[in-house]
Scaffold this active site. Structure first.
Site, short mmCIF file in Angstrom:
data_model
loop_
_atom_site.label_atom_id
_atom_site.label_comp_id
_atom_site.label_asym_id
_atom_site.label_seq_id
_atom_site.Cartn_x
_atom_site.Cartn_y
_atom_site.Cartn_z
N SER A 1 -5.23 -51.29 35.26
CA SER A 1 -5.23 -50.61 36.56
C SER A 1 -6.49 -49.77 36.68
CB SER A 1 -4.00 -49.69 36.63
OG SER A 1 -4.08 -48.81 37.73
N TYR B 1 2.59 -43.64 34.51
CA TYR B 1 1.84 -44.86 34.85
C TYR B 1 0.40 -44.74 34.32
CZ TYR B 1 0.13 -48.75 37.73
OH TYR B 1 -0.43 -49.93 38.16
P1 NAP Z 1 5.22 -55.70 42.11
O1 NAP Z 1 5.16 -56.60 43.30
O2 NAP Z 1 6.10 -54.49 42.14
O3 NAP Z 1 5.56 -56.58 40.83
C1 NAP Z 1 5.90 -56.03 39.58
C2 NAP Z 1 6.51 -57.13 38.73
O4 NAP Z 1 6.94 -56.57 37.49
C3 NAP Z 1 7.73 -57.73 39.40
O5 NAP Z 1 7.81 -59.10 39.09
C4 NAP Z 1 8.86 -56.98 38.71
O6 NAP Z 1 10.10 -57.63 38.75
C5 NAP Z 1 8.28 -56.96 37.31
N1 NAP Z 1 9.05 -56.04 36.47
C6 NAP Z 1 9.25 -54.72 36.68
N2 NAP Z 1 10.08 -54.24 35.74
C7 NAP Z 1 10.39 -55.28 34.92
C8 NAP Z 1 11.20 -55.43 33.77
N3 NAP Z 1 11.94 -54.41 33.27
N4 NAP Z 1 11.28 -56.64 33.18
C9 NAP Z 1 10.60 -57.69 33.68
N5 NAP Z 1 9.82 -57.62 34.78
C10 NAP Z 1 9.73 -56.43 35.39
O7 NAP Z 1 3.80 -55.13 41.81
P2 NAP Z 1 2.37 -55.82 41.57
O8 NAP Z 1 1.42 -55.03 42.34
O9 NAP Z 1 2.41 -57.30 41.73
O10 NAP Z 1 2.18 -55.41 40.04
C11 NAP Z 1 1.86 -56.33 39.02
C12 NAP Z 1 1.03 -55.62 37.96
O11 NAP Z 1 -0.20 -55.21 38.54
C13 NAP Z 1 1.69 -54.34 37.41
O12 NAP Z 1 1.45 -54.26 36.03
C14 NAP Z 1 0.96 -53.24 38.15
O13 NAP Z 1 0.95 -52.02 37.45
C15 NAP Z 1 -0.43 -53.85 38.25
N6 NAP Z 1 -1.30 -53.26 39.28
C16 NAP Z 1 -1.04 -53.40 40.60
C17 NAP Z 1 -1.91 -52.84 41.52
C18 NAP Z 1 -1.71 -52.96 43.00
O14 NAP Z 1 -2.50 -52.39 43.76
N7 NAP Z 1 -0.72 -53.67 43.48
C19 NAP Z 1 -3.02 -52.13 41.10
C20 NAP Z 1 -3.25 -52.00 39.74
C21 NAP Z 1 -2.39 -52.58 38.84
P3 NAP Z 1 11.15 -57.26 39.94
O15 NAP Z 1 10.62 -57.92 41.19
O16 NAP Z 1 12.41 -57.85 39.44
O17 NAP Z 1 11.18 -55.76 40.06
#
Ligand code: NAP
Length: 241
Positions: A133, A146
């Protein structure tokens, strides 16, 4: 064969049901990989978008959930994408919000990498891509667990690269900028925060999950074989500002 092809490879993507994880799974499928779409929620929508795919239930509420996933079959690529975020002032932040985030975002990432490496080291090849991130580099506001977890992901990526690079395993991370997913819904819904964020992004737009997905394909493909321990910013220029 193209150095960007994943033909003949098997990839496992965590949190593949939605957002960045879904986009990575689909892009890896498009690049020719067989994709294991892992999630605590159903990954049926994602597997339906990929030619060669299967679903796997994995819930990192138990950070050791993937301990036995890699033994007994060849998985060439691991993408640790699953992650959660909790928001509160640091002065009020609860132990539960600390532990839940650290378990999924950091402890599970380390022990999933370890399980992958136990199977991949004897074969002498493998690719690990951790999703870090901007808060692997910056402090953020009201997200202490986080920030701690994502700084940790950057550090773990480097130590594992140091230990495994000469043994054929590439360990790298992607640091996404502000990407339109569930994770950032609250920020985009807040008009002031949304404007402040957009004003600071040199590219002038929020990132798309596909922006991250294509970078992940690159880090999984032979084209990146000499990249080890990198935390690659894919942020529309945010950190350059
Ligand atoms: P998201 O749409 O909220 O997706 C998060 C994913 O993680 C979902 O598939 C969620 O499953 C899964 N997850 C959460 N808790 C879990 C658990 N206990 N066991 C298994 N899976 C679990 O968010 P995203 O933005 O795509 O995030 C993906 C990654 O990118 C994360 O690591 C996040 O920190 C990182 N990131 C995102 C951004 C951004 O701007 N979006 C920026 C920097 C980093 P459920 O759907 O079942 O909850």
């Amino acid at each position: 064969m193209s150095p960007f092809s994943l033909a003949g490879q098997t990839a496992l993507v965590t949190g593949a049901n939605t957002g960045i994880g879904q986009a990575i799974a689909v892009a890896m499928g498009r690049a020719g990989a067989h994709v294991i779409c892992a999630g605590r929620s159903s990954c049926d929508e994602t597997t339906g978008l990929i030619d060669k795919a299967e679903a796997l239930k994995l819930d990192f509420a138990d950070p050791m959930a993937a301990e036995d996933v890699f033994a007994g079959r060849q998985i060439d690529i691991l993408v640790n994408n699953a992650g959660i975020i909790r928001r509160d002032d640091s002065v009020d932040f609860s132990q539960a919000d600390w532990d839940d985030v650290m378990d999924v975002n950091l402890k599970a990432v380390f022990f999933t990498c370890q399980a992958f490496a136990k199977a991949a080291l004897p074969r002498g090849h493998g690719k690990i891509i951790n999703i870090a991130s901007l808060l692997s580099f910056q402090g953020g506001i009201r997200v202490p667990s986080y920030t701690a977890s994502k700084h940790g992901v950057a550090g773990l990526t480097k130590i594992m690269a140091n230990e495994w690079a000469a043994k054929g395993i590439n360990v790298n991370a992607i640091a996404p900028g502000y990407i339109e997913t569930n994770n950032t819904e609250a920020l985009r819904a807040d008009a002031d925060r949304n404007k402040a964020i957009l004003d600071r992004i040199p590219a002038g737009r929020w990132g798309k999950a596909d922006d991250i997905a294509e970078t992940a394909v690159f880090l999984a493909a032979p084209a990146s074989n000499y990249i080890h321990g990198a935390v690659l910013n894919v942020d529309g220029g945010w950190l350059a500002r």
